[in-house]
Write a protein that holds these residues in place. Structure first.
Motif, PDB file in Angstrom:
ATOM      1  N   LEU A 221       0.847  -1.194   0.000  1.00 36.05           N
ATOM      2  CA  LEU A 221       0.000   0.000   0.000  1.00 36.05           C
ATOM      3  C   LEU A 221       0.882   1.243   0.000  1.00 36.05           C
ATOM      4  CD1 LEU A 221      -2.716  -1.066   2.610  1.00 36.05           C
ATOM      5  CD2 LEU A 221      -2.884  -1.113   0.115  1.00 36.05           C
ATOM      6  N   ARG A 222       0.633   2.129  -0.949  1.00 39.55           N
ATOM      7  CA  ARG A 222       1.428   3.349  -1.078  1.00 39.55           C
ATOM      8  C   ARG A 222       0.524   4.563  -0.848  1.00 39.55           C
ATOM      9  NH1 ARG A 222       3.648  -0.194  -4.900  1.00 39.55           N
ATOM     10  NH2 ARG A 222       5.929  -0.353  -4.807  1.00 39.55           N
ATOM     11  N   ASP A 223       1.052   5.496  -0.078  1.00 36.66           N
ATOM     12  CA  ASP A 223       0.302   6.706   0.277  1.00 36.66           C
ATOM     13  C   ASP A 223       0.831   7.898  -0.506  1.00 36.66           C
ATOM     14  OD1 ASP A 223      -1.141   5.248   2.189  1.00 36.66           O
ATOM     15  OD2 ASP A 223       0.399   5.586   3.715  1.00 36.66           O
ATOM     16  N   TYR A 224      -0.097   8.752  -0.962  1.00 35.65           N
ATOM     17  CA  TYR A 224       0.232   9.963  -1.703  1.00 35.65           C
ATOM     18  C   TYR A 224      -0.607  11.127  -1.149  1.00 35.65           C
ATOM     19  CZ  TYR A 224       2.240   6.696  -5.087  1.00 35.65           C
ATOM     20  OH  TYR A 224       2.977   5.704  -5.675  1.00 35.65           O
ATOM     21  N   ARG A 225      -0.097  12.302  -1.365  1.00 36.05           N
ATOM     22  CA  ARG A 225      -0.789  13.520  -0.936  1.00 36.05           C
ATOM     23  C   ARG A 225      -0.952  14.454  -2.132  1.00 36.05           C
ATOM     24  NH1 ARG A 225       0.792  18.625   0.896  1.00 36.05           N
ATOM     25  NH2 ARG A 225       2.983  18.034   0.658  1.00 36.05           N
ATOM     26  N   MET A 226      -2.138  15.019  -2.289  1.00 33.96           N
ATOM     27  CA  MET A 226      -2.356  15.917  -3.405  1.00 33.96           C
ATOM     28  C   MET A 226      -1.636  17.240  -3.152  1.00 33.96           C
ATOM     29  SD  MET A 226      -5.925  17.270  -5.112  1.00 33.96           S
ATOM     30  CE  MET A 226      -6.179  18.517  -3.834  1.00 33.96           C
ATOM     31  N   VAL A 227      -0.787  17.618  -4.094  1.00 36.30           N
ATOM     32  CA  VAL A 227       0.006  18.840  -3.983  1.00 36.30           C
ATOM     33  C   VAL A 227      -0.618  19.974  -4.778  1.00 36.30           C
ATOM     34  CG1 VAL A 227       2.278  19.856  -4.400  1.00 36.30           C
ATOM     35  CG2 VAL A 227       2.104  17.486  -3.613  1.00 36.30           C
ATOM     36  N   TRP A 228      -1.146  19.654  -5.925  1.00 32.81           N
ATOM     37  CA  TRP A 228      -1.702  20.708  -6.783  1.00 32.81           C
ATOM     38  C   TRP A 228      -2.847  20.146  -7.613  1.00 32.81           C
ATOM     39  CZ3 TRP A 228      -1.545  21.433 -12.260  1.00 32.81           C
ATOM     40  CH2 TRP A 228      -1.960  22.710 -12.687  1.00 32.81           C
ATOM     41  N   ALA A 229      -3.860  20.949  -7.801  1.00 32.69           N
ATOM     42  CA  ALA A 229      -5.005  20.612  -8.649  1.00 32.69           C
ATOM     43  C   ALA A 229      -5.218  21.735  -9.644  1.00 32.69           C
ATOM     44  CB  ALA A 229      -6.270  20.407  -7.815  1.00 32.69           C
ATOM     45  N   GLY A 230      -5.446  21.375 -10.891  1.00 31.96           N
ATOM     46  CA  GLY A 230      -5.625  22.379 -11.930  1.00 31.96           C
ATOM     47  C   GLY A 230      -6.947  23.113 -11.831  1.00 31.96           C
ATOM     48  N   SER A 231      -7.948  22.496 -11.212  1.00 32.93           N
ATOM     49  CA  SER A 231      -9.261  23.142 -11.093  1.00 32.93           C
ATOM     50  C   SER A 231     -10.063  22.444 -10.007  1.00 32.93           C
ATOM     51  CB  SER A 231     -10.014  23.076 -12.438  1.00 32.93           C
ATOM     52  OG  SER A 231     -10.288  21.737 -12.794  1.00 32.93           O
ATOM     53  N   ASP A 232     -11.131  23.108  -9.587  1.00 32.23           N
ATOM     54  CA  ASP A 232     -12.016  22.493  -8.597  1.00 32.23           C
ATOM     55  C   ASP A 232     -12.788  21.328  -9.198  1.00 32.23           C
ATOM     56  OD1 ASP A 232     -13.248  22.806  -5.805  1.00 32.23           O
ATOM     57  OD2 ASP A 232     -15.033  22.801  -7.103  1.00 32.23           O
ATOM     58  N   ASP A 233     -13.028  21.370 -10.503  1.00 28.43           N
ATOM     59  CA  ASP A 233     -13.708  20.254 -11.160  1.00 28.43           C
ATOM     60  C   ASP A 233     -12.899  18.964 -11.071  1.00 28.43           C
ATOM     61  OD1 ASP A 233     -15.789  21.925 -11.827  1.00 28.43           O
ATOM     62  OD2 ASP A 233     -15.017  22.351 -13.854  1.00 28.43           O
ATOM     63  N   ALA A 234     -11.593  19.087 -11.179  1.00 29.16           N
ATOM     64  CA  ALA A 234     -10.742  17.904 -11.070  1.00 29.16           C
ATOM     65  C   ALA A 234     -10.811  17.318  -9.663  1.00 29.16           C
ATOM     66  CB  ALA A 234      -9.303  18.269 -11.422  1.00 29.16           C
ATOM     67  N   ILE A 235     -10.884  18.202  -8.625  1.00 27.01           N
ATOM     68  CA  ILE A 235     -10.983  17.712  -7.243  1.00 27.01           C
ATOM     69  C   ILE A 235     -12.327  17.022  -7.020  1.00 27.01           C
ATOM     70  CG2 ILE A 235     -11.017  18.404  -4.829  1.00 27.01           C
ATOM     71  CD1 ILE A 235      -9.182  20.726  -5.571  1.00 27.01           C
ATOM     72  N   CYS A 236     -13.386  17.624  -7.488  1.00 28.90           N
ATOM     73  CA  CYS A 236     -14.709  17.034  -7.304  1.00 28.90           C
ATOM     74  C   CYS A 236     -14.875  15.739  -8.096  1.00 28.90           C
ATOM     75  CB  CYS A 236     -15.784  18.040  -7.731  1.00 28.90           C
ATOM     76  SG  CYS A 236     -15.876  19.524  -6.682  1.00 28.90           S
ATOM     77  N   HIS A 237     -14.142  15.591  -9.182  1.00 30.57           N
ATOM     78  CA  HIS A 237     -14.218  14.361  -9.977  1.00 30.57           C
ATOM     79  C   HIS A 237     -13.722  13.164  -9.171  1.00 30.57           C
ATOM     80  CE1 HIS A 237     -14.280  11.908 -13.622  1.00 30.57           C
ATOM     81  NE2 HIS A 237     -13.064  11.467 -13.287  1.00 30.57           N
ATOM     82  N   LEU A 238     -12.717  13.367  -8.323  1.00 25.91           N
ATOM     83  CA  LEU A 238     -12.167  12.280  -7.523  1.00 25.91           C
ATOM     84  C   LEU A 238     -12.798  12.201  -6.138  1.00 25.91           C
ATOM     85  CD1 LEU A 238      -9.987  10.039  -7.193  1.00 25.91           C
ATOM     86  CD2 LEU A 238      -8.441  11.831  -6.352  1.00 25.91           C
ATOM     87  N   GLU A 251      -8.611  21.171   3.206  1.00 25.07           N
ATOM     88  CA  GLU A 251      -7.264  21.230   3.780  1.00 25.07           C
ATOM     89  C   GLU A 251      -6.304  20.278   3.069  1.00 25.07           C
ATOM     90  OE1 GLU A 251      -5.735  22.930   6.285  1.00 25.07           O
ATOM     91  OE2 GLU A 251      -7.437  24.281   6.463  1.00 25.07           O
ATOM     92  N   GLU A 252      -6.631  18.991   3.006  1.00 27.16           N
ATOM     93  CA  GLU A 252      -5.735  18.002   2.421  1.00 27.16           C
ATOM     94  C   GLU A 252      -6.564  16.897   1.770  1.00 27.16           C
ATOM     95  OE1 GLU A 252      -2.607  18.151   2.091  1.00 27.16           O
ATOM     96  OE2 GLU A 252      -1.751  19.374   3.684  1.00 27.16           O
ATOM     97  N   ILE A 253      -5.933  16.234   0.792  1.00 27.00           N
ATOM     98  CA  ILE A 253      -6.475  15.008   0.202  1.00 27.00           C
ATOM     99  C   ILE A 253      -5.341  13.996   0.146  1.00 27.00           C
ATOM    100  CG2 ILE A 253      -7.367  13.910  -1.877  1.00 27.00           C
ATOM    101  CD1 ILE A 253      -8.993  16.305  -2.470  1.00 27.00           C
ATOM    102  N   PHE A 254      -5.587  12.824   0.743  1.00 33.82           N
ATOM    103  CA  PHE A 254      -4.613  11.733   0.732  1.00 33.82           C
ATOM    104  C   PHE A 254      -5.173  10.583  -0.109  1.00 33.82           C
ATOM    105  CE2 PHE A 254      -3.794  14.001   4.688  1.00 33.82           C
ATOM    106  CZ  PHE A 254      -2.415  14.195   4.616  1.00 33.82           C
ATOM    107  N   LEU A 255      -4.279   9.931  -0.817  1.00 29.44           N
ATOM    108  CA  LEU A 255      -4.647   8.837  -1.714  1.00 29.44           C
ATOM    109  C   LEU A 255      -3.812   7.610  -1.361  1.00 29.44           C
ATOM    110  CD1 LEU A 255      -6.114   7.796  -4.333  1.00 29.44           C
ATOM    111  CD2 LEU A 255      -4.126   8.655  -5.606  1.00 29.44           C
ATOM    112  N   THR A 256      -4.486   6.473  -1.227  1.00 29.54           N
ATOM    113  CA  THR A 256      -3.794   5.203  -0.943  1.00 29.54           C
ATOM    114  C   THR A 256      -4.160   4.202  -2.027  1.00 29.54           C
ATOM    115  OG1 THR A 256      -3.870   5.613   1.436  1.00 29.54           O
ATOM    116  CG2 THR A 256      -3.448   3.361   0.732  1.00 29.54           C
ATOM    117  N   LEU A 257      -3.136   3.582  -2.640  1.00 33.12           N
ATOM    118  CA  LEU A 257      -3.322   2.593  -3.706  1.00 33.12           C
ATOM    119  C   LEU A 257      -2.615   1.295  -3.338  1.00 33.12           C
ATOM    120  CD1 LEU A 257      -2.842   4.554  -7.067  1.00 33.12           C
ATOM    121  CD2 LEU A 257      -4.931   3.449  -6.264  1.00 33.12           C
ATOM    122  N   GLY A 258      -3.199   0.186  -3.784  1.00 36.01           N
ATOM    123  CA  GLY A 258      -2.587  -1.126  -3.576  1.00 36.01           C
ATOM    124  C   GLY A 258      -3.635  -2.194  -3.367  1.00 36.01           C
TER     125      GLY A 258
END
Length: 375
Positions: A221-238, A251-258
């Motif tokens: 399992l790998r953890d990632y943190r969102m650093v930059w988003a091009g638009s609010d639509d991209a954030i709402c898509h995920l 404040e923050e968005i964290f992503l875990t994959l695996g």
């Protein structure tokens, strides 16, 4: 009276007479010449004149002949008895027959030896071919090692470039102070062209070993943190999009994959005397066949800010979405909203990167969640 004479050989010396060594040798030679006493024959061929030679009758030696010469020798001996052929001639016939048989055997041996030489030559050629194959294999092994070394060098250069590019982006969006702590900046000024160029550098240098499939299907399992988003639509898509409610701020968005699973944690700050809220989305993350680098996400549960877990219940209530993974590595992930129906094909990042979400690897996700008081 006159002395007695013994033929013409001389007087026999008396055994009691004393003579010198010279006279003894002379008398011995005369004694030998007189009586012809047997002396062992040496290897010398020439005998001095006047010496007496002893003719000895050698016993006839039987010669072993080949089986093929038995009949010929028998016929020759019978013919010699019938016609008066001399024994010399019969011996010559026997010797000639034996020589013929030996010549035949020698020819056979020559033929056999030639066959053996042919086999030896074949074995030599086979051995030489084996040595050539070994040399070719060794040369191939050296070529393979050199290619592996080149690939390792290229991978090292690529990893170095990716690491520096990610660090440059982090210096823009998440600068550190002198103590190494993150600066709290609500507004960050940056050059959009410079940022997009850095992201394009990541896209142009994919990792051939750790791609999207390895990140999603791997057991780690790998953890990632969102650093930059091009638009609010991209954030709402995920995410959930709940940060758009009044008095809320993301404040923050964290992503875990695996393990073919995905988990998205949103930390939302509520203005006023209210605690932060964490929303957690969980679901399956798969790569459809013939989809290239597209990631299919299907959320099946959600944990809201109060800690209540909400299940999708049915397939119809599950939320599904797709993401185009432009770059995937252990250090960073660049994803974008897929092209919608009717939208013209163009830049995958969209105008000014409005489709892009940039994530960097996070090694202390739990620590940061505690700091945000949402652990």
């Amino acid at each position: 009276c006159a002395p007695r004479r013994v033929a013409s050989f001389g007087v026999v010396p008396s055994p009691t007479s004393h003579t010198s060594s010279t006279s003894d040798s002379a008398n011995q030679s005369s004694f030998t010449a007189l009586y012809g006493r047997a002396i062992k024959r040496g290897a010398l061929k020439d005998i001095s004149p006047g010496s007496v030679t002893k003719s000895s009758t050698n016993k006839s030696k039987k010669k072993k002949s080949a089986p093929t010469s038995v009949a010929s020798s028998a016929s020759t001996s019978s013919a010699s008895r019938a016609g008066g052929v001399s024994s010399k001639l019969s011996q010559w016939a026997e010797v000639a027959g034996a020589d013929g048989a030996s010549n035949t055997g020698s020819s056979e041996s020559v033929e056999l030896s030639s066959d053996k030489d042919g086999e030896t030559a074949g074995a030599f050629r086979e051995k030489k071919g084996g040595n050539d194959a070994k040399k070719a294999a060794a040369a191939g092994g050296r070529g393979r090692k050199s290619r592996q070394a080149e690939r390792r060098a290229e991978e090292s250069a690529r990893a170095y470039l990716v690491e520096n590019t990610v660090d440059d982006l982090l210096d823009i969006f998440d600068p550190l102070d002198e103590e190494g702590k993150s600066k709290k900046q609500r507004k960050v000024e940056y050059d959009m062209t410079y940022v997009l160029d850095k992201i394009q550098t990541l896209i142009d240098n994919p990792n051939p070993n750790t791609g999207l499939r390895v990140l999603t299907a791997g057991q780690k399992l790998r953890d990632y943190r969102m650093v930059w988003a091009g638009s609010d639509d991209a954030i709402c898509h995920l995410g959930t999009g709940l940060h758009n409610v009044p008095l809320a701020r993301l404040e923050e968005i964290f992503l875990t994959l695996g393990k073919k699973r995905i988990e998205v944690k949103e930390v939302i700050r509520i203005l006023g005397p209210f605690p932060n809220v964490r929303n957690t989305l969980k679901g399956d993350a798969t790569i459809p066949k013939n989809a290239g680098s597209r990631l299919h996400v299907e959320y099946d549960s959600m944990i809201d800010g109060t800690g209540k877990q909400i299940q999708a219940g049915s397939q119809d209530n599950a939320r599904a979405l797709d993401l185009d993974i432009l770059f995937a590595d252990e250090s960073a992930i660049v994803c974008a909203i897929p092209r919608q129906d009717g939208e013209e094909e163009g830049n995958a990042m969209g105008e000014n990167g409005y489709k892009v979400l940039f994530f960097s690897a996070e090694e202390a996700m739990n620590v940061k969640l505690e700091m945000l008081r949402v652990a």
